[in-house]
Design a protein around this motif. Structure first.
Motif, mmCIF file in Angstrom:
data_model
loop_
_atom_site.group_PDB
_atom_site.id
_atom_site.type_symbol
_atom_site.label_atom_id
_atom_site.label_comp_id
_atom_site.label_asym_id
_atom_site.label_seq_id
_atom_site.Cartn_x
_atom_site.Cartn_y
_atom_site.Cartn_z
ATOM 1 N N LEU A 1 0.855 -1.190 0.000
ATOM 2 C CA LEU A 1 0.000 0.000 0.000
ATOM 3 C C LEU A 1 0.890 1.239 0.000
ATOM 4 O O LEU A 1 1.026 1.924 0.995
ATOM 5 N N VAL A 2 1.498 1.511 -1.165
ATOM 6 C CA VAL A 2 2.542 2.542 -1.203
ATOM 7 C C VAL A 2 1.998 3.962 -1.307
ATOM 8 O O VAL A 2 2.690 4.909 -0.972
ATOM 9 N N ASP A 3 0.773 4.117 -1.825
ATOM 10 C CA ASP A 3 0.218 5.479 -1.867
ATOM 11 C C ASP A 3 -1.287 5.455 -1.642
ATOM 12 O O ASP A 3 -1.867 4.415 -1.330
ATOM 13 N N LEU A 4 -1.930 6.621 -1.815
ATOM 14 C CA LEU A 4 -3.347 6.761 -1.517
ATOM 15 C C LEU A 4 -4.203 5.866 -2.417
ATOM 16 O O LEU A 4 -5.155 5.238 -1.963
ATOM 17 N N VAL A 5 -3.835 5.785 -3.708
ATOM 18 C CA VAL A 5 -4.604 4.962 -4.650
ATOM 19 C C VAL A 5 -4.583 3.494 -4.198
ATOM 20 O O VAL A 5 -5.627 2.836 -4.137
ATOM 21 N N HIS A 6 -3.379 3.002 -3.857
ATOM 22 C CA HIS A 6 -3.275 1.627 -3.384
ATOM 23 C C HIS A 6 -4.125 1.430 -2.129
ATOM 24 O O HIS A 6 -4.781 0.405 -1.964
ATOM 25 N N GLY A 7 -4.078 2.411 -1.240
ATOM 26 C CA GLY A 7 -4.848 2.336 0.003
ATOM 27 C C GLY A 7 -6.344 2.279 -0.277
ATOM 28 O O GLY A 7 -7.083 1.523 0.360
#
Lengths: 172, 178
Positions: free
Chosen positions: A133-139
């Protein structure tokens, strides 16, 4: 006899690597220094491939390293070497457990271990979350997947396929 | 009870869809063994992880051996383990022989980035179920907190966490009895 040597070396790794698949890495690094089977640089490639292909990482590593050292048969023998200690030790433990399964103290201990295992899984999940979960989109994708898992309760394989498609479509 | 062929095929399927280490396998094992086939209870699955964690060998193989043995003794243990390693043998050999470049393909990378998120979501969902079922009283809570502190602050290895938890549980159990 390279096959015998491969079996023996991976048997040793299987015996001493306690825990998850990546614990085999330091042992493999030692191997790369002792034998000319593969270089440390190739080991890095192996880790990347073992992590992103189906199958437990430790098994993938053994197959790959064995293949590099001595071809297809090498891969098979290294893998069998790796799993043999598990099979022997676990069979012994199963026998002991069926003997003591009615013991009250043993049951108290097993029940007490469960919350600790949950803690272990939490930490393993967090480690995985850190790299996934490296950024907001992944989250956000995580949140949507999690909600649909809770709501629709389809098989894990369905969600793995779905998340692969999401990955390709969104170019993650 | 599962036959040898069923054990092999079941763990072949689990090996094929496990991406990552032994914990990534947990959602699949729960679905196949606990929910669908009712071969195990959720508690027993956790016990297997605890034992797999403290014994030699990688967890996923330990768990496969354990379940195989429970179903069909030593033969079952061997067949379950062989089923588990078979997909790796096939896929990794194939990749090492011909497909090395394909692993660095853009779309493969995208798909795996997606799969990793899926794995985290599946583990999170299983954790929520496990939490509801297993953290029910103060003793459970105390052991969980001790484990978290030992893991996160002291950075102790999993073996010691499991051993400590067993001893604390025994201690609490004896005190409550008195």
């Amino acid at each position: 006899m390279i096959y015998l040597l491969l079996f023996f070396e991976f048997f040793k790794i299987g015996l001493f690597a306690i825990g998850g698949g990546l614990v085999t890495v330091p042992f493999l690094f030692d191997l790369s220094e002792t034998y000319a089977w593969f270089t440390p640089k190739e080991l890095t490639d192996m880790i990347a491939i073992a992590e992103s292909t189906p199958g437990p990482i430790g098994v993938n590593m053994a197959t790959y390293a064995g293949f590099n050292a001595a071809g297809i048969l090498g891969g098979i023998i290294a893998t069998l070497g790796l799993v043999t200690p598990s099979v022997i030790v676990i069979v012994i433990i199963c026998r002991l457990m069926s003997k003591y399964s009615c013991n009250r103290r043993v049951n108290t201990m097993l029940e007490g271990i469960r919350p600790a295992v949950i803690a272990l899984i939490v930490f393993a999940g967090l480690e995985l979350a850190k790299i996934s979960l490296v950024d907001l989109v992944h989250g956000l994708i995580f949140a949507i997947l999690f909600a649909s898992i809770r709501f629709y309760k389809k098989s894990p394989i369905f969600y793995l396929g779905l998340s692969a498609i999401i990955g390709v479509v969104l170019k993650l | 009870m599962l036959g040898l062929k069923d054990l092999f095929l079941l763990f072949f399927k689990i090996g094929l869809f496990t991406f990552g280490g032994g914990y990534a396998m947990l959602p699949l094992l729960k679905e196949e063994l606990v929910a669908k086939r009712r071969l195990l209870s959720e508690d027993e699955l956790l016990d297997m992880y605890a034992i797999g964690q403290c014994t030699p060998g990688i967890i996923s193989i330990n768990v496969a051996t354990f379940i195989g043995y429970r179903q069909a003794r030593i033969k079952g243990a061997v067949f379950a383990t062989l089923g588990m390693i078979f997909p790796s043998l096939l896929i990794i050999t194939l990749i090492a022989m011909v497909l090395k470049q394909y692993m660095y393909n853009r779309y493969v990378t995208y798909a795996f980035a997606g799969i990793r998120i899926g794995v985290v979501a599946l583990i999170a969902s299983v954790l929520l179920d496990l939490w509801k079922k297993n953290i029910r009283n103060y003793a459970d809570g105390i052991i969980f907190v001790i484990a978290v502190v030992l893991l996160g602050v002291v950075n102790l290895s999993a073996v010691w966490i499991v051993i400590t938890a067993a001893l604390v549980a025994l201690l609490i159990g004896e005190c409550v009895k008195k």
